[in-house]
Scaffold this motif. Structure first.
Motif, PDB file in Angstrom:
ATOM      1  N   PHE A  25       0.847  -1.199   0.000  1.00 43.02           N
ATOM      2  CA  PHE A  25       0.000   0.000   0.000  1.00 43.02           C
ATOM      3  C   PHE A  25       0.874   1.237   0.000  1.00 43.02           C
ATOM      4  O   PHE A  25       1.799   1.383   0.809  1.00 43.02           O
ATOM      5  CB  PHE A  25      -0.922   0.016   1.222  1.00 43.02           C
ATOM      6  N   ASP A  26       0.576   2.147  -0.908  1.00 45.82           N
ATOM      7  CA  ASP A  26       1.339   3.390  -1.072  1.00 45.82           C
ATOM      8  C   ASP A  26       0.394   4.567  -0.842  1.00 45.82           C
ATOM      9  O   ASP A  26      -0.545   4.777  -1.613  1.00 45.82           O
ATOM     10  CB  ASP A  26       1.934   3.449  -2.476  1.00 45.82           C
ATOM     11  N   PHE A  27       0.641   5.336   0.208  1.00 47.06           N
ATOM     12  CA  PHE A  27      -0.242   6.454   0.544  1.00 47.06           C
ATOM     13  C   PHE A  27      -0.298   7.506  -0.561  1.00 47.06           C
ATOM     14  O   PHE A  27      -1.259   8.269  -0.635  1.00 47.06           O
ATOM     15  CB  PHE A  27       0.202   7.109   1.852  1.00 47.06           C
ATOM     16  N   SER A  28       0.710   7.573  -1.395  1.00 49.15           N
ATOM     17  CA  SER A  28       0.731   8.588  -2.445  1.00 49.15           C
ATOM     18  C   SER A  28      -0.023   8.148  -3.698  1.00 49.15           C
ATOM     19  O   SER A  28      -0.308   8.976  -4.568  1.00 49.15           O
ATOM     20  CB  SER A  28       2.173   8.929  -2.824  1.00 49.15           C
ATOM     21  N   ARG A  29      -0.358   6.847  -3.792  1.00 49.06           N
ATOM     22  CA  ARG A  29      -0.975   6.334  -5.014  1.00 49.06           C
ATOM     23  C   ARG A  29      -2.294   5.610  -4.787  1.00 49.06           C
ATOM     24  O   ARG A  29      -3.119   5.515  -5.699  1.00 49.06           O
ATOM     25  CB  ARG A  29      -0.012   5.369  -5.726  1.00 49.06           C
ATOM     26  N   HIS A  30      -2.480   5.088  -3.598  1.00 44.20           N
ATOM     27  CA  HIS A  30      -3.649   4.240  -3.348  1.00 44.20           C
ATOM     28  C   HIS A  30      -4.631   4.921  -2.407  1.00 44.20           C
ATOM     29  O   HIS A  30      -4.244   5.438  -1.359  1.00 44.20           O
ATOM     30  CB  HIS A  30      -3.201   2.901  -2.751  1.00 44.20           C
ATOM     31  N   VAL A  38      -4.625  11.829  -4.952  1.00 40.51           N
ATOM     32  CA  VAL A  38      -4.802  11.020  -3.743  1.00 40.51           C
ATOM     33  C   VAL A  38      -4.257  11.726  -2.505  1.00 40.51           C
ATOM     34  O   VAL A  38      -4.959  11.833  -1.496  1.00 40.51           O
ATOM     35  CB  VAL A  38      -4.172   9.621  -3.913  1.00 40.51           C
ATOM     36  N   PRO A  39      -2.994  12.228  -2.528  1.00 39.07           N
ATOM     37  CA  PRO A  39      -2.496  12.936  -1.332  1.00 39.07           C
ATOM     38  C   PRO A  39      -3.333  14.149  -0.953  1.00 39.07           C
ATOM     39  O   PRO A  39      -3.571  14.401   0.236  1.00 39.07           O
ATOM     40  CB  PRO A  39      -1.075  13.350  -1.730  1.00 39.07           C
ATOM     41  N   VAL A  40      -3.796  14.898  -1.936  1.00 39.81           N
ATOM     42  CA  VAL A  40      -4.613  16.076  -1.647  1.00 39.81           C
ATOM     43  C   VAL A  40      -5.927  15.656  -1.012  1.00 39.81           C
ATOM     44  O   VAL A  40      -6.383  16.253  -0.024  1.00 39.81           O
ATOM     45  CB  VAL A  40      -4.872  16.901  -2.929  1.00 39.81           C
ATOM     46  N   ALA A  78     -13.638  20.566  -3.125  1.00 39.56           N
ATOM     47  CA  ALA A  78     -12.722  20.779  -4.241  1.00 39.56           C
ATOM     48  C   ALA A  78     -11.719  19.633  -4.350  1.00 39.56           C
ATOM     49  O   ALA A  78     -11.376  19.188  -5.452  1.00 39.56           O
ATOM     50  CB  ALA A  78     -11.984  22.106  -4.058  1.00 39.56           C
ATOM     51  N   GLY A  79     -11.242  19.136  -3.198  1.00 36.86           N
ATOM     52  CA  GLY A  79     -10.309  18.011  -3.221  1.00 36.86           C
ATOM     53  C   GLY A  79     -10.939  16.765  -3.801  1.00 36.86           C
ATOM     54  O   GLY A  79     -10.317  16.042  -4.579  1.00 36.86           O
ATOM     55  N   PHE A  80     -12.192  16.515  -3.424  1.00 36.77           N
ATOM     56  CA  PHE A  80     -12.899  15.352  -3.965  1.00 36.77           C
ATOM     57  C   PHE A  80     -13.109  15.491  -5.468  1.00 36.77           C
ATOM     58  O   PHE A  80     -12.857  14.547  -6.229  1.00 36.77           O
ATOM     59  CB  PHE A  80     -14.239  15.183  -3.262  1.00 36.77           C
ATOM     60  N   LEU A  81     -13.553  16.650  -5.906  1.00 34.40           N
ATOM     61  CA  LEU A  81     -13.799  16.861  -7.332  1.00 34.40           C
ATOM     62  C   LEU A  81     -12.497  16.788  -8.122  1.00 34.40           C
ATOM     63  O   LEU A  81     -12.472  16.266  -9.244  1.00 34.40           O
ATOM     64  CB  LEU A  81     -14.475  18.222  -7.549  1.00 34.40           C
ATOM     65  N   GLY A  82     -11.417  17.301  -7.542  1.00 32.94           N
ATOM     66  CA  GLY A  82     -10.124  17.234  -8.210  1.00 32.94           C
ATOM     67  C   GLY A  82      -9.648  15.808  -8.395  1.00 32.94           C
ATOM     68  O   GLY A  82      -9.090  15.447  -9.432  1.00 32.94           O
ATOM     69  N   LEU A  83      -9.893  14.964  -7.383  1.00 33.13           N
ATOM     70  CA  LEU A  83      -9.524  13.556  -7.483  1.00 33.13           C
ATOM     71  C   LEU A  83     -10.418  12.831  -8.475  1.00 33.13           C
ATOM     72  O   LEU A  83      -9.934  12.089  -9.349  1.00 33.13           O
ATOM     73  CB  LEU A  83      -9.628  12.901  -6.109  1.00 33.13           C
ATOM     74  N   ALA A  84     -11.730  13.024  -8.348  1.00 33.10           N
ATOM     75  CA  ALA A  84     -12.687  12.302  -9.191  1.00 33.10           C
ATOM     76  C   ALA A  84     -12.537  12.654 -10.670  1.00 33.10           C
ATOM     77  O   ALA A  84     -12.705  11.792 -11.542  1.00 33.10           O
ATOM     78  CB  ALA A  84     -14.109  12.600  -8.725  1.00 33.10           C
ATOM     79  N   SER A  85     -12.212  13.914 -10.943  1.00 31.85           N
ATOM     80  CA  SER A  85     -12.093  14.368 -12.336  1.00 31.85           C
ATOM     81  C   SER A  85     -10.725  14.099 -12.939  1.00 31.85           C
ATOM     82  O   SER A  85     -10.555  14.153 -14.157  1.00 31.85           O
ATOM     83  CB  SER A  85     -12.389  15.864 -12.419  1.00 31.85           C
ATOM     84  N   GLY A  86      -9.752  13.811 -12.081  1.00 33.13           N
ATOM     85  CA  GLY A  86      -8.393  13.599 -12.561  1.00 33.13           C
ATOM     86  C   GLY A  86      -7.613  14.877 -12.780  1.00 33.13           C
ATOM     87  O   GLY A  86      -6.461  14.832 -13.239  1.00 33.13           O
ATOM     88  N   LEU A  87      -8.216  16.017 -12.449  1.00 28.92           N
ATOM     89  CA  LEU A  87      -7.536  17.297 -12.687  1.00 28.92           C
ATOM     90  C   LEU A  87      -6.266  17.458 -11.855  1.00 28.92           C
ATOM     91  O   LEU A  87      -5.335  18.145 -12.259  1.00 28.92           O
ATOM     92  CB  LEU A  87      -8.498  18.454 -12.368  1.00 28.92           C
ATOM     93  N   LEU A  88      -6.229  16.807 -10.696  1.00 27.59           N
ATOM     94  CA  LEU A  88      -5.056  16.928  -9.828  1.00 27.59           C
ATOM     95  C   LEU A  88      -3.950  15.953 -10.199  1.00 27.59           C
ATOM     96  O   LEU A  88      -2.851  16.015  -9.629  1.00 27.59           O
ATOM     97  CB  LEU A  88      -5.467  16.707  -8.366  1.00 27.59           C
ATOM     98  N   GLY A  89      -4.217  15.050 -11.130  1.00 26.99           N
ATOM     99  CA  GLY A  89      -3.196  14.109 -11.577  1.00 26.99           C
ATOM    100  C   GLY A  89      -2.672  13.255 -10.441  1.00 26.99           C
ATOM    101  O   GLY A  89      -3.428  12.751  -9.609  1.00 26.99           O
TER     102      GLY A  89
END
Length: 232
Positions: free
Chosen positions: A51-56, A201-203, A186-197
């Motif tokens: 498990f990788d906190f930065s990716r999973h 996940v960390p955000v 905003a963090g959820f939408l950024g993750l769900a949309s892929g805008l944060l790349g």
């Protein structure tokens, strides 16, 4: 009519005292729900191989061997949130946010229960012993839908509560609600949309920790505004 003195110098009937004790017990679930979820997720992430906190995402901890722990964590946190919402409704009684905030918070709690029952897919190499998804499964779709409905409810509940807190003269908690709620959404939408790349996940983890910490603060505050129930 029988009355019971309290250390605050007020009196309550036995019925009122019992009701306030029940309300405070329910509010207590709002104090512990966030810490239980965060601590349990972090401990699992540290102990689960690969498990990788930065990716999973933390939701992926519900997969594979030991996944039942995160399923239980999600469901238990959701149930505690619903109970806390009931306590909040009893505590607020009337006025701004008395109905809307508890209902929205309860819907968020129910979304956590659904998310626990319907797991996400294995992706990005975790768990490594499960087939990695190339398309979204039905259970994962339900999980994501639960988040898409529940997270905005949580943000809305905090914004509604901010109005109540402000009217009561508690500017600090009100401001925190107005700041954290939009950041969480905003963090959820950024993750769900892929805008944060890759930062998605960390955000999102950061805003989840922040919003649960805020919920703990809000429920501690409401607990402290309740009448003394020592009955002595």
């Amino acid at each position: 009519m029988t009355t019971i003195p309290t250390r605050a110098g007020t009196v309550s009937t036995p019925e009122e005292l019992t009701a306030d004790r029940v309300t405070k017990s329910l509010l207590g679930y709002g104090v512990i729900a966030g810490p239980v979820y965060v601590v349990a997720s972090v401990v699992q992430g540290l102990l689960r191989e690969g498990f990788d906190f930065s990716r999973h995402a933390w939701s992926q901890l519900a997969l594979g061997d030991g996944g039942w722990i995160q399923v239980t964590n999600l469901v238990a946190t959701g149930v505690m949130t619903v109970l806390a919402a009931i306590g909040l409704r009893r505590a607020l009684r009337t006025g701004p946010a008395a109905t809307a905030a508890p209902v929205l918070l309860a819907l968020f709690g129910l979304s956590l229960v659904v998310a626990g029952i319907f797991p996400v897919d294995a992706v990005n190499g975790f768990p490594a012993d499960l087939p990695q998804a190339t398309t979204i499964s039905g259970t994962a779709a339900v999980h994501l839908l639960a988040g898409a409905l529940g997270f905005p409810c949580l943000a809305a509940a905090l914004l509604v509560l901010a109005r109540r807190l402000s009217r009561e003269g508690f500017g600090g908690p009100a401001t925190a609600c107005r700041v954290v709620a939009p950041l969480f959404l905003a963090g959820f939408l950024g993750l769900a949309s892929g805008l944060l790349g890759a930062a998605g996940v960390p955000v999102f983890v950061a805003v989840v920790v922040a919003v649960f910490a805020l919920l703990t603060v809000v429920f501690v505050h409401r607990y402290r505004t309740m009448p003394n129930t020592d009955g002595r």
